[in-house]
Design an enzyme around this catalytic site. Sequence first.
Site, short mmCIF file in Angstrom:
data_model
loop_
_atom_site.label_atom_id
_atom_site.label_comp_id
_atom_site.label_asym_id
_atom_site.label_seq_id
_atom_site.Cartn_x
_atom_site.Cartn_y
_atom_site.Cartn_z
CG ASP A 1 -13.42 -3.94 1.44
OD1 ASP A 1 -12.74 -3.97 0.40
OD2 ASP A 1 -13.25 -4.74 2.37
NE ARG B 1 0.30 -4.54 -1.43
CZ ARG B 1 1.01 -4.13 -2.49
NH1 ARG B 1 0.40 -3.82 -3.60
NH2 ARG B 1 2.32 -4.04 -2.43
CG LEU C 1 6.25 0.17 -11.89
CD1 LEU C 1 7.74 0.03 -12.17
CD2 LEU C 1 5.65 -1.22 -11.68
NE ARG D 1 -10.11 1.10 -0.91
CZ ARG D 1 -9.82 -0.14 -0.54
NH1 ARG D 1 -10.28 -0.62 0.58
NH2 ARG D 1 -9.07 -0.89 -1.31
CE1 TYR E 1 -6.69 -1.68 5.84
CE2 TYR E 1 -8.88 -2.61 6.09
CZ TYR E 1 -7.60 -2.67 5.57
OH TYR E 1 -7.24 -3.74 4.79
CE1 TYR F 1 -2.86 3.58 -5.18
CE2 TYR F 1 -4.87 2.27 -5.28
CZ TYR F 1 -3.53 2.43 -5.58
OH TYR F 1 -2.86 1.45 -6.28
CG ASP G 1 11.85 2.49 -5.21
OD1 ASP G 1 11.56 3.10 -4.17
OD2 ASP G 1 11.08 1.66 -5.74
P1 NAD Z 1 5.13 -1.04 -3.97
O1 NAD Z 1 4.72 -0.18 -2.82
O2 NAD Z 1 5.79 -2.33 -3.66
O3 NAD Z 1 6.07 -0.19 -4.95
C1 NAD Z 1 5.98 1.20 -5.12
C2 NAD Z 1 7.40 1.74 -5.09
O4 NAD Z 1 7.35 3.17 -5.24
C3 NAD Z 1 8.11 1.47 -3.75
O5 NAD Z 1 9.29 0.73 -3.95
C4 NAD Z 1 8.38 2.86 -3.19
O6 NAD Z 1 9.61 2.96 -2.48
C5 NAD Z 1 8.39 3.72 -4.44
N1 NAD Z 1 8.10 5.11 -4.11
C6 NAD Z 1 7.10 5.60 -3.31
N2 NAD Z 1 7.20 6.93 -3.23
C7 NAD Z 1 8.25 7.30 -3.98
C8 NAD Z 1 8.84 8.55 -4.28
N3 NAD Z 1 8.33 9.69 -3.77
N4 NAD Z 1 9.91 8.59 -5.11
C9 NAD Z 1 10.43 7.44 -5.63
N5 NAD Z 1 9.91 6.22 -5.37
C10 NAD Z 1 8.84 6.16 -4.55
O7 NAD Z 1 3.83 -1.29 -4.86
P2 NAD Z 1 3.58 -2.37 -6.00
O8 NAD Z 1 2.67 -3.41 -5.46
O9 NAD Z 1 4.86 -2.75 -6.58
O10 NAD Z 1 2.74 -1.53 -7.06
C11 NAD Z 1 3.33 -0.93 -8.21
C12 NAD Z 1 2.29 -0.13 -8.98
O11 NAD Z 1 1.21 -0.99 -9.37
C13 NAD Z 1 1.68 1.02 -8.19
O12 NAD Z 1 1.49 2.12 -9.03
C14 NAD Z 1 0.34 0.47 -7.73
O13 NAD Z 1 -0.61 1.50 -7.55
C15 NAD Z 1 -0.03 -0.46 -8.86
N6 NAD Z 1 -0.90 -1.57 -8.38
C16 NAD Z 1 -0.38 -2.70 -7.84
C17 NAD Z 1 -1.24 -3.72 -7.42
C18 NAD Z 1 -0.72 -5.02 -6.84
O14 NAD Z 1 -1.48 -5.99 -6.80
N7 NAD Z 1 0.52 -5.07 -6.39
C19 NAD Z 1 -2.62 -3.57 -7.53
C20 NAD Z 1 -3.11 -2.39 -8.08
C21 NAD Z 1 -2.24 -1.39 -8.51
N1 UDP Z 2 -8.30 -7.59 4.97
C1 UDP Z 2 -8.63 -8.45 6.01
N2 UDP Z 2 -7.70 -8.69 6.98
C2 UDP Z 2 -6.45 -8.12 6.97
C3 UDP Z 2 -6.12 -7.24 5.90
C4 UDP Z 2 -7.07 -6.99 4.91
O1 UDP Z 2 -9.74 -9.01 6.07
O2 UDP Z 2 -5.66 -8.42 7.89
C5 UDP Z 2 -9.27 -7.38 3.86
C6 UDP Z 2 -9.50 -5.96 3.40
O3 UDP Z 2 -10.51 -5.34 4.16
C7 UDP Z 2 -9.93 -6.14 1.95
C8 UDP Z 2 -9.16 -7.40 1.50
O4 UDP Z 2 -8.73 -8.04 2.71
O5 UDP Z 2 -11.29 -6.42 1.86
C9 UDP Z 2 -7.95 -7.12 0.61
O6 UDP Z 2 -7.17 -6.13 1.23
P1 UDP Z 2 -5.76 -5.65 0.69
O7 UDP Z 2 -5.23 -4.70 1.70
O8 UDP Z 2 -4.91 -6.79 0.38
O9 UDP Z 2 -6.01 -4.84 -0.66
P2 UDP Z 2 -7.24 -4.44 -1.60
O10 UDP Z 2 -7.54 -5.60 -2.47
O11 UDP Z 2 -8.43 -4.04 -0.75
O12 UDP Z 2 -6.67 -3.27 -2.36
#
Ligand code: NAD
Ligand code: UDP
Length: 340
Positions: free
Chosen positions: A330, A227, A99, A177, A324, A180, A33
């Site tokens: 959304d 988030r 990840l 948005r 944002y 991604y 990382d």
């Molecule tokens: P996070 O941001 O906490 O973790 C991502 C990690 O990637 C970070 O620690 C960051 O430092 C590292 N990173 C970013 N750019 C980098 C680079 N150039 N080189 C090396 N490391 C780098 O996110 P998370 O919540 O742990 O999510 C992990 C994965 O799961 C992601 O791919 C995300 O898209 C996916 N995901 C998570 C959720 C959730 O609910 N947390 C929801 C949907 C998708």
């Molecule tokens: N949101 C909100 N207030 C905040 C931050 C987010 O109402 O202070 C809303 C955002 O518009 C979205 C939902 O909460 O509809 C969840 O946002 P999050 O950033 O957690 O991630 P998402 O599920 O959209 O990927």
Amino acid sequence: MKKILLLGAGGFVGSHLTIELLKRGGFSLTALDLTHEKLDEGLRRAAQFEIEDTRAEDTSGAINRMVSNIQYVVLDILASEQEAELKSLISEHDTIVNLVAVCNPALYVSDPIYTFDVGFRANLKVFDICAELDKRLIQFSTSEVYGKSPSIYVKDQAFHFNEEESDLIMGPINRHRWIYATGKQLLERIIHAYGIKHDFRYSVIRPFNYIGEMIDYLPSQKEGSPRVFSHFMDALLNSRPMKLVNGGHQKRCYTYIKDATEAHVRIIEREEACDKEIFNVGTNDNETSIRNFAYRMREIYDQEFRLEGQELSPIVDVSGKEFYGEGYDDIDRRLLDNSK
Ligand code: NAD
Ligand code: UDP
């Protein structure tokens, strides 16, 4: 001992997964990382729990036992000058768990190119190396690849996103948005195509809104826009307004990170059963509107944590553009088919 390279191991999901694999044992892990702050904190907490459970002597002894099978690497997967090192690391491992992503909607809107560079370009490079060296890849994608729920067209009907059947509905280009989600979607399509043509070994995981310890830094602790949970928690701790974007009518289902981690570990362990499969990981049990989520968090904070005399945060409405910036969009509802 199976050798696993975890890219993005220092993030929220990565820290929990790395620690769980260490606790189970039987793996040799490399945690890559940009920073390992969260992973260190998680290890310290896990060691603390171990001490409470087993009456072990001290935290450092417990940490040392856990970290004997882990190697830390600080590397930027975007940096071309570090590509040779990345390739050499991948070549030394059996399974690669990727990840890495920029994963918060505020950044998709404020910096769509960086979001794409990390989420797509850098991850495509990881995939290319895995394909060339014939390594098994577990790619973290997102529930966001489904985009908007069809319930925006067919009102009052609940749709459950299914990995094999559901269409993927993205917004227009000017709502950047979606960069991604479309980057992740294209990556999935490429991995799938290689799976068909070259028998590339992969599993794709689509997380559905995980929640739990170490999710994100609070905005008052560290620069950036996390988030929703961390925004609301920060507002409560500092008696500032909790902001509901566009009325807070949009709904999410929340899954506890430890439950999700159990699913991730099973996918890693069961290579054959999980080969060339995409998995939704989440639950429909906790569906809530964001408005309801805000009121519930405030109620719990008031009952359990509020200091005497501390003012309770007001809950206010703001527009998506105000919160944002231009280009936000959304997802109205996110229910999943998790039968797989
Ligand atoms: P996070 O941001 O906490 O973790 C991502 C990690 O990637 C970070 O620690 C960051 O430092 C590292 N990173 C970013 N750019 C980098 C680079 N150039 N080189 C090396 N490391 C780098 O996110 P998370 O919540 O742990 O999510 C992990 C994965 O799961 C992601 O791919 C995300 O898209 C996916 N995901 C998570 C959720 C959730 O609910 N947390 C929801 C949907 C998708
Ligand atoms: N949101 C909100 N207030 C905040 C931050 C987010 O109402 O202070 C809303 C955002 O518009 C979205 C939902 O909460 O509809 C969840 O946002 P999050 O950033 O957690 O991630 P998402 O599920 O959209 O990927």
